[in-house]
Design an enzyme around this catalytic site. Structure first.
Site, PDB file in Angstrom:
ATOM      1  N   ASP B   7       0.885  -1.169   0.000  1.00  0.00           N
ATOM      2  CA  ASP B   7       0.000   0.000   0.000  1.00  0.00           C
ATOM      3  C   ASP B   7       0.920   1.216   0.000  1.00  0.00           C
ATOM      4  O   ASP B   7       1.445   1.592   1.048  1.00  0.00           O
ATOM      5  CB  ASP B   7      -0.885  -0.022   1.251  1.00  0.00           C
ATOM      6  N   GLU B  68      -0.883  -1.195  -5.013  1.00  0.00           N
ATOM      7  CA  GLU B  68      -2.080  -0.405  -5.331  1.00  0.00           C
ATOM      8  C   GLU B  68      -1.793   0.546  -6.484  1.00  0.00           C
ATOM      9  O   GLU B  68      -0.787   1.257  -6.480  1.00  0.00           O
ATOM     10  CB  GLU B  68      -2.566   0.390  -4.118  1.00  0.00           C
ATOM     11  N   ASP B 141      -2.810   0.910   7.166  1.00  0.00           N
ATOM     12  CA  ASP B 141      -2.127   0.720   5.877  1.00  0.00           C
ATOM     13  C   ASP B 141      -1.551  -0.685   5.754  1.00  0.00           C
ATOM     14  O   ASP B 141      -1.374  -1.208   4.658  1.00  0.00           O
ATOM     15  CB  ASP B 141      -1.061   1.787   5.592  1.00  0.00           C
TER      16      ASP B 141
END
Lengths: 193, 193
Positions: B7, B68, B141
């Protein structure tokens, strides 16, 4: 002092190398474009840009690397790739212990022509004059990379020192400091300078 | 198959590692956050993220890295740093010959909950269930990084094959393929998948 300028891009990354001697005497060393193949996946493209920029740094051992500061307001289709390419240049420099400066296009134009809104052709002509070149360096991104290197060589002493008192700056230095400050305020993330 | 999810972020980069076995059996291996010090210059921050992610890849030798996908439409103040952090993960994986997949948050939510618009808490609960965890992985996260790894493990076979014929896909696979295609159309630069 050897300065390597980088005009970042995912497909084409301009690289310009100059030497800055005493009394702001500048000389041309090298200009080139590092490319990545658009058909490759993003990770392999970034690796190609990284390796190309790292090879230039290993070849010319610059004392400073000057990279164009990327703004989120730029072209949406390419801005992230451009920022990532700039990141590859920053990483390659950091790994070699070379200081990195980020300069906006306005700073570069101002440093080179005295006018932050100068036309491209004016910048190119001044790049030729500063480096004693007989022709405009091509391709265009290579010329921009030289301009970024020259910009770093010509930066007023006050430009990089936040504590400098305004009244000691010349008009050009003040204009520069303002442009630099505006760039920082506009875009908090790139505090690389 | 070991999958490492990232992330991305310049200040904090979530890392989640899972193992995907036969019959989509998933198990938890590791979760952590790689950080960079906000007072450092941009180049040194990127190097810290790069080194942190590279160390995780060297430790866990993943077969795939799932990152991501960052969009230019995201938060203007942080999007470039986030994209550059994602680039550090892509470079570290490419240098190790590890395939990189980029997944959107919508793809991750869809893969994990069956709903591309799922709330964060729903995603976290499904992450716990898939990985047999007794508590929600923290910080947030880190949980998102695990979700990205799970998303990659659960992706329908058709999701990564452009040539797959639509009528052979289940409803969820079609939804996924559409979300994935929309993401690619929206944002031409990140063709990393």
């Amino acid at each position: 002092m050897i300065i390597l300028g980088v005009d970042p891009g995912l497909t084409r990354c301009g690289v310009g190398v100059i030497e800055a001697g005493a009394a702001r005497r500048l000389s041309f060393i090298h200009v080139d474009v590092v490319r990545s193949e658009p058909t490759l996946s993003q990770d392999l493209r970034l690796m190609a840009i990284y390796e190309g920029l790292a090879a230039k740094m290993d070849r010319f051992s610059p004392d400073a690397v000057s990279i164009e500061r990327v703004f989120a307001q730029s072209n949406r289709n390419t801005v992230l790739g451009t920022a990532q390419a700039a990141g590859m240049g920053m990483l390659a420099a950091a790994q070699r212990g070379i200081p990195v400066a980020l300069h906006t296009p306005t700073e570069a134009k101002l440093a080179i022509t005295g006018n932050g809104q100068a036309e491209k052709i004016q910048v190119e002509r001044m790049v030729m004059r500063f480096l004693n070149l007989n022709t405009i360096p091509t391709p265009a991104d290579a010329a921009d990379a030289l301009a970024l290197a020259i910009c770093h060589a010509l930066r007023p002493a006050g430009a990089l020192q936040g504590g400098e008192r305004e009244e000691h700056l010349t008009a050009a230095q003040r204009q520069w400091a303002q442009a630099s400050q505006q760039a920082k305020n506009r875009h908090g993330v790139d505090r690389g300078m």
